[in-house]
Design a protein around this motif. Sequence first.
Motif, mmCIF file in Angstrom:
data_model
loop_
_atom_site.group_PDB
_atom_site.id
_atom_site.type_symbol
_atom_site.label_atom_id
_atom_site.label_comp_id
_atom_site.label_asym_id
_atom_site.label_seq_id
_atom_site.Cartn_x
_atom_site.Cartn_y
_atom_site.Cartn_z
ATOM 1 N N THR A 33 -2.110 -10.682 1.802
ATOM 2 C CA THR A 33 -3.515 -10.911 1.459
ATOM 3 C C THR A 33 -3.616 -10.993 -0.058
ATOM 4 O O THR A 33 -3.145 -10.080 -0.747
ATOM 5 C CB THR A 33 -4.397 -9.741 1.953
ATOM 6 N N TYR B 151 6.608 2.320 -12.636
ATOM 7 C CA TYR B 151 7.021 0.922 -12.506
ATOM 8 C C TYR B 151 6.602 0.141 -13.754
ATOM 9 O O TYR B 151 5.661 0.528 -14.464
ATOM 10 C CB TYR B 151 6.427 0.298 -11.237
ATOM 11 N N TYR C 246 -2.503 9.607 -3.490
ATOM 12 C CA TYR C 246 -1.495 8.566 -3.282
ATOM 13 C C TYR C 246 -0.113 9.171 -3.479
ATOM 14 O O TYR C 246 0.644 8.754 -4.337
ATOM 15 C CB TYR C 246 -1.711 7.417 -4.272
ATOM 16 N N PHE D 185 0.490 3.526 -0.059
ATOM 17 C CA PHE D 185 0.591 4.945 0.282
ATOM 18 C C PHE D 185 -0.225 5.268 1.535
ATOM 19 O O PHE D 185 -1.254 4.633 1.792
ATOM 20 C CB PHE D 185 0.063 5.790 -0.891
ATOM 21 N N SER E 255 -3.065 -3.238 -6.118
ATOM 22 C CA SER E 255 -3.195 -2.882 -7.543
ATOM 23 C C SER E 255 -1.828 -2.706 -8.199
ATOM 24 O O SER E 255 -1.633 -3.050 -9.369
ATOM 25 C CB SER E 255 -3.972 -1.576 -7.708
ATOM 26 N N THR E 256 -0.866 -2.151 -7.439
ATOM 27 C CA THR E 256 0.475 -1.947 -7.998
ATOM 28 C C THR E 256 1.185 -3.283 -8.176
ATOM 29 O O THR E 256 1.760 -3.564 -9.241
ATOM 30 C CB THR E 256 1.315 -1.040 -7.068
ATOM 31 N N GLY F 106 2.393 -11.498 7.034
ATOM 32 C CA GLY F 106 3.370 -10.552 6.490
ATOM 33 C C GLY F 106 4.784 -11.048 6.695
ATOM 34 O O GLY F 106 5.029 -12.052 7.373
ATOM 35 N N VAL F 107 5.702 -10.312 6.068
ATOM 36 C CA VAL F 107 7.122 -10.668 6.171
ATOM 37 C C VAL F 107 7.582 -10.366 7.593
ATOM 38 O O VAL F 107 7.246 -9.329 8.159
ATOM 39 C CB VAL F 107 7.936 -9.856 5.135
ATOM 40 N N GLY G 57 3.984 -7.167 -1.557
ATOM 41 C CA GLY G 57 2.758 -6.419 -1.836
ATOM 42 C C GLY G 57 2.034 -6.941 -3.055
ATOM 43 O O GLY G 57 2.641 -7.168 -4.120
ATOM 44 N N LYS H 236 4.487 4.575 1.506
ATOM 45 C CA LYS H 236 4.847 4.042 2.831
ATOM 46 C C LYS H 236 5.584 2.709 2.710
ATOM 47 O O LYS H 236 5.374 1.955 1.752
ATOM 48 C CB LYS H 236 3.626 3.915 3.733
ATOM 49 N N TYR I 254 -5.953 0.001 3.762
ATOM 50 C CA TYR I 254 -5.945 1.449 3.979
ATOM 51 C C TYR I 254 -7.362 2.011 3.986
ATOM 52 O O TYR I 254 -7.612 3.098 4.474
ATOM 53 C CB TYR I 254 -5.040 2.158 2.965
ATOM 54 N N ALA J 194 6.019 -2.951 -2.894
ATOM 55 C CA ALA J 194 4.764 -2.500 -3.534
ATOM 56 C C ALA J 194 3.740 -2.341 -2.417
ATOM 57 O O ALA J 194 2.685 -2.965 -2.405
ATOM 58 C CB ALA J 194 4.302 -3.539 -4.558
ATOM 59 N N TRP K 192 1.166 9.927 -11.933
ATOM 60 C CA TRP K 192 1.671 9.351 -13.194
ATOM 61 C C TRP K 192 3.099 9.784 -13.488
ATOM 62 O O TRP K 192 3.759 9.251 -14.371
ATOM 63 C CB TRP K 192 0.724 9.694 -14.356
ATOM 64 N N ASP L 185 -6.288 1.713 -14.133
ATOM 65 C CA ASP L 185 -7.192 0.573 -13.963
ATOM 66 C C ASP L 185 -8.654 0.952 -14.198
ATOM 67 O O ASP L 185 -9.548 0.126 -14.047
ATOM 68 C CB ASP L 185 -6.975 -0.143 -12.627
ATOM 69 N N LYS M 171 -11.330 -4.032 -0.602
ATOM 70 C CA LYS M 171 -10.077 -3.525 -1.158
ATOM 71 C C LYS M 171 -10.366 -3.064 -2.576
ATOM 72 O O LYS M 171 -11.367 -3.472 -3.155
ATOM 73 C CB LYS M 171 -9.015 -4.628 -1.189
ATOM 74 N N PRO N 29 6.651 -0.884 4.901
ATOM 75 C CA PRO N 29 6.207 -1.646 6.068
ATOM 76 C C PRO N 29 7.248 -1.514 7.176
ATOM 77 O O PRO N 29 8.446 -1.397 6.895
ATOM 78 C CB PRO N 29 6.147 -3.080 5.532
HETATM 79 P P1 NDP Z 1 -1.967 -1.195 -1.463
HETATM 80 O O1 NDP Z 1 -2.024 -0.470 -0.172
HETATM 81 O O2 NDP Z 1 -3.218 -1.489 -2.153
HETATM 82 O O3 NDP Z 1 -1.193 -2.579 -1.299
HETATM 83 C C1 NDP Z 1 -0.102 -2.723 -0.434
HETATM 84 C C2 NDP Z 1 0.284 -4.186 -0.404
HETATM 85 O O4 NDP Z 1 1.407 -4.377 0.459
HETATM 86 C C3 NDP Z 1 -0.825 -5.073 0.141
HETATM 87 O O5 NDP Z 1 -0.895 -6.237 -0.615
HETATM 88 C C4 NDP Z 1 -0.349 -5.347 1.559
HETATM 89 O O6 NDP Z 1 -0.892 -6.513 2.122
HETATM 90 C C5 NDP Z 1 1.138 -5.478 1.313
HETATM 91 N N1 NDP Z 1 1.915 -5.403 2.544
HETATM 92 C C6 NDP Z 1 2.034 -4.353 3.380
HETATM 93 N N2 NDP Z 1 2.815 -4.659 4.424
HETATM 94 C C7 NDP Z 1 3.223 -5.932 4.245
HETATM 95 C C8 NDP Z 1 4.046 -6.800 4.978
HETATM 96 N N3 NDP Z 1 4.603 -6.437 6.140
HETATM 97 N N4 NDP Z 1 4.260 -8.039 4.478
HETATM 98 C C9 NDP Z 1 3.693 -8.424 3.315
HETATM 99 N N5 NDP Z 1 2.891 -7.641 2.580
HETATM 100 C C10 NDP Z 1 2.656 -6.400 3.047
HETATM 101 O O7 NDP Z 1 -0.964 -0.340 -2.393
HETATM 102 P P2 NDP Z 1 -0.908 -0.256 -3.985
HETATM 103 O O8 NDP Z 1 0.249 0.607 -4.318
HETATM 104 O O9 NDP Z 1 -0.971 -1.581 -4.603
HETATM 105 O O10 NDP Z 1 -2.243 0.478 -4.389
HETATM 106 C C11 NDP Z 1 -2.628 1.696 -3.746
HETATM 107 C C12 NDP Z 1 -3.741 2.335 -4.525
HETATM 108 O O11 NDP Z 1 -3.199 2.999 -5.660
HETATM 109 C C13 NDP Z 1 -4.738 1.362 -5.134
HETATM 110 O O12 NDP Z 1 -5.684 0.927 -4.224
HETATM 111 C C14 NDP Z 1 -5.322 2.148 -6.260
HETATM 112 O O13 NDP Z 1 -6.381 2.924 -5.813
HETATM 113 C C15 NDP Z 1 -4.145 2.983 -6.693
HETATM 114 N N6 NDP Z 1 -3.560 2.385 -7.904
HETATM 115 C C16 NDP Z 1 -4.206 2.657 -9.057
HETATM 116 C C17 NDP Z 1 -3.756 2.153 -10.208
HETATM 117 C C18 NDP Z 1 -4.480 2.515 -11.432
HETATM 118 O O14 NDP Z 1 -4.330 1.837 -12.383
HETATM 119 N N7 NDP Z 1 -5.273 3.564 -11.527
HETATM 120 C C19 NDP Z 1 -2.598 1.249 -10.283
HETATM 121 C C20 NDP Z 1 -1.980 1.035 -9.016
HETATM 122 C C21 NDP Z 1 -2.467 1.582 -7.866
HETATM 123 P P3 NDP Z 1 -2.344 -6.477 2.821
HETATM 124 O O15 NDP Z 1 -3.333 -6.491 1.692
HETATM 125 O O16 NDP Z 1 -2.381 -7.681 3.651
HETATM 126 O O17 NDP Z 1 -2.421 -5.219 3.623
#
Ligand code: NDP
Length: 595
Positions: A275, A111, A201, A435, A253-254, A408-409, A250, A205, A551, A432, A106, A117, A382, A207
């Motif tokens: 996705t 952002y 988290y 991690f 959730s973020t 992906g990109v 991305g 990371k 992940y 976005a 936090w 959530d 997910k 891409p």
């Molecule tokens: P995620 O790992 O869930 O999402 C990463 C996103 O990046 C995915 O949509 C992924 O696509 C996309 N991506 C990665 N590489 C590429 C690429 N080359 N081209 C296009 N898209 C790409 O990360 P978040 O930060 O969203 O969330 C991580 C975790 O943090 C959550 O699961 C949650 O547990 C936690 N979180 C909690 C919150 C809360 O309110 N408590 C709020 C935010 C996050 P793809 O799905 O295809 O891999």
Amino acid sequence: MTGEGSEKDRTGLDYEALSRRYAEERTKRLRPDAVRQYQALEGEFAGFDADPNASQNFRRDPVEREADVLVIGGGYGGLLTAAQLRKRGVDGIVMVEKGSDFGGTWYWNRYPGVRCDVESYIYVPLLEETGFVPSERYAKGAEIQQQCRLIAEKFDLYRGALFQTIAQRLTWSDADRRWLATTDRGDRISARFVVAATGLYSSPKLPGIPGIEAFEGPSFHTSRWDYDFTGGSADGDLAGLHDKTVGIIGTGSTGIQCVPPVARSAKHLYLFQRTPASVDVRGNRPTDVEWFRSQQPGWQHERMLNFTQWTSGLPQAVDMVADSMTDLFREKSLAAGVEMSPEERERAEIAKMERVRQRVDAIVKDRQTAEALKPYFHYFCKRPGFSDNYLQVFNRSNVTLVDTAGKGVEEVTPKGLVVAGREYDLDCIIYATGFDFMTSFTRESGLSIEGRGGRSLEEKWSNGAHTLYGMQTRDFPNFFVLSIVQAGTSINYLHTADAQSRYMAELIDHCLRNELATVEPTQEAEDEWVEQCVALSADRLAFFEKCTPSYFNFEGARPRAFELNSPYGGGPLAYFGALEEEIHRRFAGSLEFGG
Ligand code: NDP
């Protein structure tokens, strides 16, 4: 599937066809480089890791400290452990934290749109002790960070804390029966116990898209939001984007939280999707303060437990939280009055996802965009997403969804991003992209750890973790890890952190009071726990093997570490029970103490 025809008649869903579609979508996304498709914020990308919330000019002299307990990490895990220790009268606590204040996830994730959530009444810990009243059911990130500070103040944890400091190396001395910790600021901290609460988290990371370094405009990861460029705050109003074309990569959730405020502020937003997320109803509302204040002592724990019971598929007389996270289980379980079978659970998940897809149709006007936004995977492949303003942004004329059809990109150029051979010109790119998670504790934490006889933890866990309860490991006496690897976890991680912090504090206090210099698991207890974890991970692995990459399943790969670096398959309730039992037995049996 048995009775395929009749199932379809009763529910209107063709489970077979959907399962096939899920498998096709998964196959589209499998890549041979799996987790290696990502890169850390280090080396040539170290600039992405700069802390936008702290002065880069902070300097101080190295310090030497003696501590009973060194806590590495000032997020909720570290704060809870330290608070529980203080409650038991432990005074000699030193906390080391990379950020310039407490807050952990936090602190970093500021952002626009950031919120919890999980319902804040069960997520934000120690509400009764701190007197903190979350202003909304799903609290804003800034408010949660404020409560982190409140915990630190209440339990006197600022005293001796070292901020903007990264613990790097831990070395155990059998002669002194202490750990020596060194940091990136040259500090030397000698501690009887070490708790590594480095976060789930905490290791962002990027891409591995070719050309990332070549982009000429500003680009940043969501956990390092550049408000100097965007203007505004976590509440939005990003005035710096009014004349800018922004790309976000991305949709996890973020992504679904930060897209709406960016869409409202930017001249144009291109959202690059690999996705689609599942996005269910949020239903946030202000806290009913009268209700909140009328709760009886012990209410928060009762509510936490009720949520974890429901989300573990164990029906209760009441569903206290009753939100989009529990409803999947609620309908089925209440009807059946018993625990759901795996097949019932799977069908419930498929039905839930169908409702999520119908919601897309109901909100998004453009048919092609709506189709692209529909998720085709099992609900728990997910982390489920929730929002009442994400899908709506696709009805705006300044927002374009660039669906990459699972690919992906392709490339980052000096001017923008390339998808399907088309270059999108952008003023700014926001990653976005999540991690590093559960792949390797030592890599994610950045800690180099030498236990008894110089044994390296990285080497001991090179094929996956070996622990007792996910927290301790033999040959690394007095060392504890807060994580969900080999630990039973609730969807509400704070329930797990609460149970683990109590366990650790009880055990450390037990050692301090009884002048027990060392504690570590017996070899038998560790082996037995690891065996149990592997045996109980079979169902989870079978489920995630069918899942679209994320992940959660090592991006679709199946390394040996997947079995070992998984949460405890017996579930959170059995896990919490095992910890309670250990405390009750005063830790006799599984642990070896040295005088
Ligand atoms: P995620 O790992 O869930 O999402 C990463 C996103 O990046 C995915 O949509 C992924 O696509 C996309 N991506 C990665 N590489 C590429 C690429 N080359 N081209 C296009 N898209 C790409 O990360 P978040 O930060 O969203 O969330 C991580 C975790 O943090 C959550 O699961 C949650 O547990 C936690 N979180 C909690 C919150 C809360 O309110 N408590 C709020 C935010 C996050 P793809 O799905 O295809 O891999």
